[in-house]
Design a protein around this motif. Structure first.
Motif, PDB file in Angstrom:
ATOM      1  N   GLN A 277      -7.535   2.633   6.922  1.00 36.49           N
ATOM      2  CA  GLN A 277      -7.568   2.758   5.496  1.00 36.49           C
ATOM      3  C   GLN A 277      -7.576   4.012   4.459  1.00 36.49           C
ATOM      4  O   GLN A 277      -7.172   4.187   3.256  1.00 36.49           O
ATOM      5  CB  GLN A 277      -9.037   1.818   4.992  1.00 36.49           C
ATOM      6  CG  GLN A 277     -10.200   2.648   5.268  1.00 36.49           C
ATOM      7  CD  GLN A 277     -11.525   1.880   4.897  1.00 36.49           C
ATOM      8  OE1 GLN A 277     -11.178   0.783   4.700  1.00 36.49           O
ATOM      9  NE2 GLN A 277     -12.314   2.263   5.013  1.00 36.49           N
ATOM     10  N   SER A 278      -7.872   5.175   5.185  1.00 37.62           N
ATOM     11  CA  SER A 278      -8.159   6.458   4.469  1.00 37.62           C
ATOM     12  C   SER A 278      -6.578   7.073   4.118  1.00 37.62           C
ATOM     13  O   SER A 278      -6.570   8.023   3.434  1.00 37.62           O
ATOM     14  CB  SER A 278      -8.957   7.442   5.245  1.00 37.62           C
ATOM     15  OG  SER A 278      -8.209   7.806   6.598  1.00 37.62           O
TER      16      SER A 278
ATOM     17  N   THR B  48       5.862   3.246   0.182  1.00 36.69           N
ATOM     18  CA  THR B  48       5.100   1.935   0.259  1.00 36.69           C
ATOM     19  C   THR B  48       5.417   1.343   1.474  1.00 36.69           C
ATOM     20  O   THR B  48       6.457   0.935   1.949  1.00 36.69           O
ATOM     21  CB  THR B  48       5.689   1.276  -1.004  1.00 36.69           C
ATOM     22  OG1 THR B  48       5.706   2.107  -2.360  1.00 36.69           O
ATOM     23  CG2 THR B  48       5.064   0.197  -1.275  1.00 36.69           C
TER      24      THR B  48
ATOM     25  N   LYS C  13       5.818  10.145   1.209  1.00 35.17           N
ATOM     26  CA  LYS C  13       5.134   8.927   0.394  1.00 35.17           C
ATOM     27  C   LYS C  13       5.948   7.942   0.446  1.00 35.17           C
ATOM     28  O   LYS C  13       6.969   7.657   0.009  1.00 35.17           O
ATOM     29  CB  LYS C  13       4.814   9.450  -1.066  1.00 35.17           C
ATOM     30  CG  LYS C  13       3.914  10.566  -1.271  1.00 35.17           C
ATOM     31  CD  LYS C  13       3.976  10.826  -2.908  1.00 35.17           C
ATOM     32  CE  LYS C  13       2.814  11.952  -3.025  1.00 35.17           C
ATOM     33  NZ  LYS C  13       2.815  12.533  -4.422  1.00 35.17           N
TER      34      LYS C  13
ATOM     35  N   TYR D   2       6.251   2.506  -6.340  1.00 33.92           N
ATOM     36  CA  TYR D   2       4.653   2.100  -6.157  1.00 33.92           C
ATOM     37  C   TYR D   2       4.106   2.035  -7.817  1.00 33.92           C
ATOM     38  O   TYR D   2       4.558   2.588  -8.543  1.00 33.92           O
ATOM     39  CB  TYR D   2       4.004   3.007  -5.318  1.00 33.92           C
ATOM     40  CG  TYR D   2       4.240   4.571  -5.383  1.00 33.92           C
ATOM     41  CD1 TYR D   2       3.338   5.238  -6.201  1.00 33.92           C
ATOM     42  CD2 TYR D   2       5.043   5.246  -4.911  1.00 33.92           C
ATOM     43  CE1 TYR D   2       3.571   6.436  -6.348  1.00 33.92           C
ATOM     44  CE2 TYR D   2       5.378   6.723  -5.034  1.00 33.92           C
ATOM     45  CZ  TYR D   2       4.735   7.237  -5.815  1.00 33.92           C
ATOM     46  OH  TYR D   2       4.866   8.684  -5.983  1.00 33.92           O
TER      47      TYR D   2
ATOM     48  N   PHE E 155      -0.125   7.922   0.549  1.00 28.81           N
ATOM     49  CA  PHE E 155      -0.041   8.974  -0.433  1.00 28.81           C
ATOM     50  C   PHE E 155      -0.185  10.158  -0.093  1.00 28.81           C
ATOM     51  O   PHE E 155      -0.109  11.099  -0.842  1.00 28.81           O
ATOM     52  CB  PHE E 155      -1.242   8.506  -1.329  1.00 28.81           C
ATOM     53  CG  PHE E 155      -2.826   8.657  -0.751  1.00 28.81           C
ATOM     54  CD1 PHE E 155      -3.299   9.754  -0.479  1.00 28.81           C
ATOM     55  CD2 PHE E 155      -3.155   7.544  -0.271  1.00 28.81           C
ATOM     56  CE1 PHE E 155      -4.722   9.850  -0.244  1.00 28.81           C
ATOM     57  CE2 PHE E 155      -4.609   7.452   0.280  1.00 28.81           C
ATOM     58  CZ  PHE E 155      -5.114   8.685   0.256  1.00 28.81           C
TER      59      PHE E 155
ATOM     60  N   ALA F 267       0.903  -1.124   0.040  1.00 21.49           N
ATOM     61  CA  ALA F 267      -0.220  -0.122  -0.266  1.00 21.49           C
ATOM     62  C   ALA F 267       0.849   1.361  -0.016  1.00 21.49           C
ATOM     63  O   ALA F 267       2.040   1.067   0.346  1.00 21.49           O
ATOM     64  CB  ALA F 267      -0.842   0.053   0.968  1.00 21.49           C
TER      65      ALA F 267
ATOM     66  N   SER G  58      -3.443   3.708  -0.328  1.00 20.68           N
ATOM     67  CA  SER G  58      -3.790   3.220  -1.620  1.00 20.68           C
ATOM     68  C   SER G  58      -3.287   1.925  -1.478  1.00 20.68           C
ATOM     69  O   SER G  58      -2.181   1.804  -1.907  1.00 20.68           O
ATOM     70  CB  SER G  58      -3.525   4.267  -2.691  1.00 20.68           C
ATOM     71  OG  SER G  58      -3.963   3.855  -3.754  1.00 20.68           O
TER      72      SER G  58
ATOM     73  N   GLN H  78      -2.141  -1.261  -3.532  1.00 24.13           N
ATOM     74  CA  GLN H  78      -1.559  -1.592  -5.035  1.00 24.13           C
ATOM     75  C   GLN H  78      -2.278  -2.973  -5.494  1.00 24.13           C
ATOM     76  O   GLN H  78      -2.339  -3.844  -4.774  1.00 24.13           O
ATOM     77  CB  GLN H  78      -0.147  -1.830  -5.100  1.00 24.13           C
ATOM     78  CG  GLN H  78       0.637  -0.234  -4.897  1.00 24.13           C
ATOM     79  CD  GLN H  78       2.058  -0.432  -4.910  1.00 24.13           C
ATOM     80  OE1 GLN H  78       2.676  -1.529  -4.540  1.00 24.13           O
ATOM     81  NE2 GLN H  78       2.778   0.462  -5.122  1.00 24.13           N
TER      82      GLN H  78
END
Length: 179
Positions: free
Chosen positions: A94-95, A71, A69, A179, A48, A45, A98, A100
């Motif tokens: 989760q907010s 991963t 940012k 990412y 972001f 994830a 993002s 992958q």
């Protein structure tokens, strides 16, 4: 003679009890110090929009913050919280991430961010380990074009200044998260 035999039995039992007392804690300690295995499958994830907090439990105490940012690995999901190993072991909402696609995480990288520069800048070079043409900072974004050992040939998407944007060159890929 009977008293002598009883004395040996008592001494033997005392030694046996002492050995048991010493052995049991050693066995017990090994059970409690074994690493915790995470049985769920790992996914990648991207955090972001940093900074984002990693918490000890969902909505719990903050154990660290993701400042750029990045991963990260995530495991499962429960009521909007993913388990992660980013700061040892914790939870991220989760907010803040993002997910992958599996194929994306394993086979291709569209963008990479510069990370882990503790002082100075990451050199964008004309050739692998060659002369520097520009410097990149933590959080700058590049697009990988080619890989040669530890060196990545990249195009700068968002650099340390606008004249750096669009430049191509070689960087040490140990300072990239993709990412």
């Amino acid at each position: 003679m009977l008293k002598k035999i009883q004395a040996y039995k008592i001494k033997g039992l005392a030694n046996l009890a002492l050995m048991a007392a010493i052995a049991v804690p050693a066995v017990t300690v090994s059970f409690f110090t074994a690493p915790i295995a995470i049985a769920q499958s790992t996914r990648k994830a991207v955090v972001f929009n940093p900074p984002s907090n990693i918490r000890s439990v969902p909505n719990g105490q903050i154990i660290c913050s993701v400042q750029s940012k990045t991963t990260i690995n995530v495991y499962g999901q429960n009521n909007g919280w993913y388990k992660t190993d980013y700061c040892g072991q914790g939870y991220i909402h989760q907010s803040q991430v993002s997910l992958q696609q599996t194929s994306q995480a394993q086979y291709s990288s569209s963008f990479c961010d510069v990370i882990n520069i503790s002082q100075g800048q990451l050199a964008l070079r004309f050739t692998p380990n060659g002369e520097s043409r520009a410097g990149l900072n933590n959080g700058n974004t590049v697009r990988p074009l080619q890989q040669q050992g530890v060196w990545s040939y990249v195009q700068v998407v968002q650099g340390s200044s606008s004249p750096v944007n669009g430049l191509k060159g070689w960087v040490n890929s140990n300072y990239l998260t993709c990412y």
